[in-house]
Design a protein around this motif. Structure first.
Motif, mmCIF file in Angstrom:
data_model
loop_
_atom_site.group_PDB
_atom_site.id
_atom_site.type_symbol
_atom_site.label_atom_id
_atom_site.label_comp_id
_atom_site.label_asym_id
_atom_site.label_seq_id
_atom_site.Cartn_x
_atom_site.Cartn_y
_atom_site.Cartn_z
ATOM 1 N N VAL A 72 0.932 -1.005 0.084
ATOM 2 C CA VAL A 72 -0.125 -0.033 -0.114
ATOM 3 C C VAL A 72 0.898 1.218 0.071
ATOM 4 O O VAL A 72 0.629 2.377 -0.720
ATOM 5 C CB VAL A 72 -0.989 0.079 1.339
ATOM 6 C CG1 VAL A 72 -1.668 1.241 1.429
ATOM 7 C CG2 VAL A 72 -2.055 -1.290 1.153
ATOM 8 N N ILE A 100 -7.079 -3.866 -1.033
ATOM 9 C CA ILE A 100 -6.839 -3.447 -2.309
ATOM 10 C C ILE A 100 -8.019 -2.917 -3.263
ATOM 11 O O ILE A 100 -7.892 -1.889 -3.800
ATOM 12 C CB ILE A 100 -5.919 -4.161 -2.981
ATOM 13 C CG1 ILE A 100 -4.548 -4.508 -2.316
ATOM 14 C CG2 ILE A 100 -5.511 -3.970 -4.536
ATOM 15 C CD1 ILE A 100 -3.502 -5.521 -2.943
ATOM 16 N N ARG A 104 -8.841 0.874 -4.555
ATOM 17 C CA ARG A 104 -9.001 1.181 -5.961
ATOM 18 C C ARG A 104 -10.187 2.052 -6.148
ATOM 19 O O ARG A 104 -10.271 2.766 -6.847
ATOM 20 C CB ARG A 104 -9.012 -0.264 -6.702
ATOM 21 C CG ARG A 104 -7.642 -0.910 -6.779
ATOM 22 C CD ARG A 104 -7.894 -2.139 -7.677
ATOM 23 N NE ARG A 104 -6.449 -2.828 -7.542
ATOM 24 C CZ ARG A 104 -6.349 -3.985 -8.326
ATOM 25 N NH1 ARG A 104 -7.375 -4.832 -8.640
ATOM 26 N NH2 ARG A 104 -4.953 -4.635 -8.312
ATOM 27 N N TYR A 111 -3.523 2.367 -7.040
ATOM 28 C CA TYR A 111 -3.567 1.224 -6.618
ATOM 29 C C TYR A 111 -3.956 0.089 -7.469
ATOM 30 O O TYR A 111 -4.039 -1.160 -7.103
ATOM 31 C CB TYR A 111 -4.860 0.904 -5.269
ATOM 32 C CG TYR A 111 -3.897 1.942 -4.198
ATOM 33 C CD1 TYR A 111 -2.892 1.542 -3.503
ATOM 34 C CD2 TYR A 111 -4.699 3.251 -3.953
ATOM 35 C CE1 TYR A 111 -2.478 2.554 -2.513
ATOM 36 C CE2 TYR A 111 -4.509 4.011 -3.149
ATOM 37 C CZ TYR A 111 -3.173 3.669 -2.334
ATOM 38 O OH TYR A 111 -2.777 4.777 -1.424
#
Ligand code: SAM
Length: 245
Positions: A72, A100, A104, A111
């Motif tokens: 991250v 994640i 996003r 990401y």
């Protein structure tokens, strides 16, 4: 249970676009990295395969990524680099995947370059990547396996280092950090002894973005820092094989 891992027999068989869909879509639409399929035999051997095929491919791997803190942190620093966390625990890898996806959604297109795979990296790393494909390999706060009988399960060992040297491009970097003094000494001893790895100096590391993140980027690192634990960081550059090897 290893049977539930989706392990490719060969790196070329693995479909990475499902882990990095936006990244692949973007590469496809701007035409910059469209897949040009060139048979391996027809490729000149002195040109890296990444250049030959222009396929986006994973360059950084965080082995035993835990809850994904390093990925991250790295994602916005290297937005054009694909990075993968490999994590053995099913629930933990699922958590990272969800983390994640949420990032996003909140911060698209950021990401899109990070992903997490559940696998036993010790056994299967070599199945996922080609020779010289990787430029950074991370081992942050690996499990110590204290008992002598379990030392062979340590993620840095003579045999594993041969695999890491194979996967890392010359000039690539292997990062380790631990708060377990005995393990720190062990990792240093093994990597110092390996002819294809040279330990980087503190001056070199001060200029390396990723090296500066090792102690506090991950959840384990933050825990150690909260408890004012000491850490030992050892970082190695993968050098070209001397002609005699
Ligand atoms: N690197 C993370 C951090 O700094 O927060 C996690 C550190 S934790 C002490 C070690 C992690 O390595 C655990 O999440 C464990 O499940 C994972 N692990 C251990 N052996 C592994 C293997 N063979 N393949 C992939 N992950 C592994």
């Amino acid at each position: 249970n290893d049977a539930s891992f989706d392990v490719p027999a060969h790196p070329d068989e693995y479909d990475w676009s499902r882990h990095y869909p936006a990244f692949y879509a973007r590469q496809g639409t701007d035409g910059a990295s469209e897949h040009i399929s060139v048979p391996v035999e027809a490729q000149p051997s002195n040109v890296p395969a990444s250049v030959q095929t222009q396929q986006p491919e994973v360059k950084f791997v965080d082995v035993g990524c835990g809850f994904g803190g390093l990925l991250v942190k790295l994602a916005p620093l290297y937005p054009d680099t694909l990075m993968l966390g490999m994590e053995l625990r099913d629930k933990v890898s699922e958590y990272v995947r969800e983390r994640i996806l949420a990032l996003r959604e909140q911060s698209s297109p950021q990401y899109s370059n990070i992903a997490c795979l559940r696998t036993n990296a010790q056994k299967y790393l070599i199945h996922y990547f080609r020779k010289g494909q990787l430029t950074k390999l991370f081992f942050l706060f690996p499990d110590p396996h204290f008992k002598a009988g379990t030392h062979r399960r340590r993620i840095i060992s003579r045999a594993q280092l041969a695999d890491y040297a194979y996967l890392l491009a010359p000039g690539g970097i292997l990062y380790t950090i631990t708060d377990v003094p005995e393990l720190g000494q062990w990792m240093r001893e093994k990597a110092d002894a390996h002819p294809l790895f040279v330990r980087m100096s503190d001056e070199e590391l001060a200029a390396d973005l990723a090296a500066c993140l090792l102690d506090k980027a991950t959840e384990e690192g933050q825990k150690v820092a909260r408890n004012s634990g000491l850490t030992l960081r050892s970082v190695y550059r993968r050098i070209e094989a001397p002609a005699s090897l």
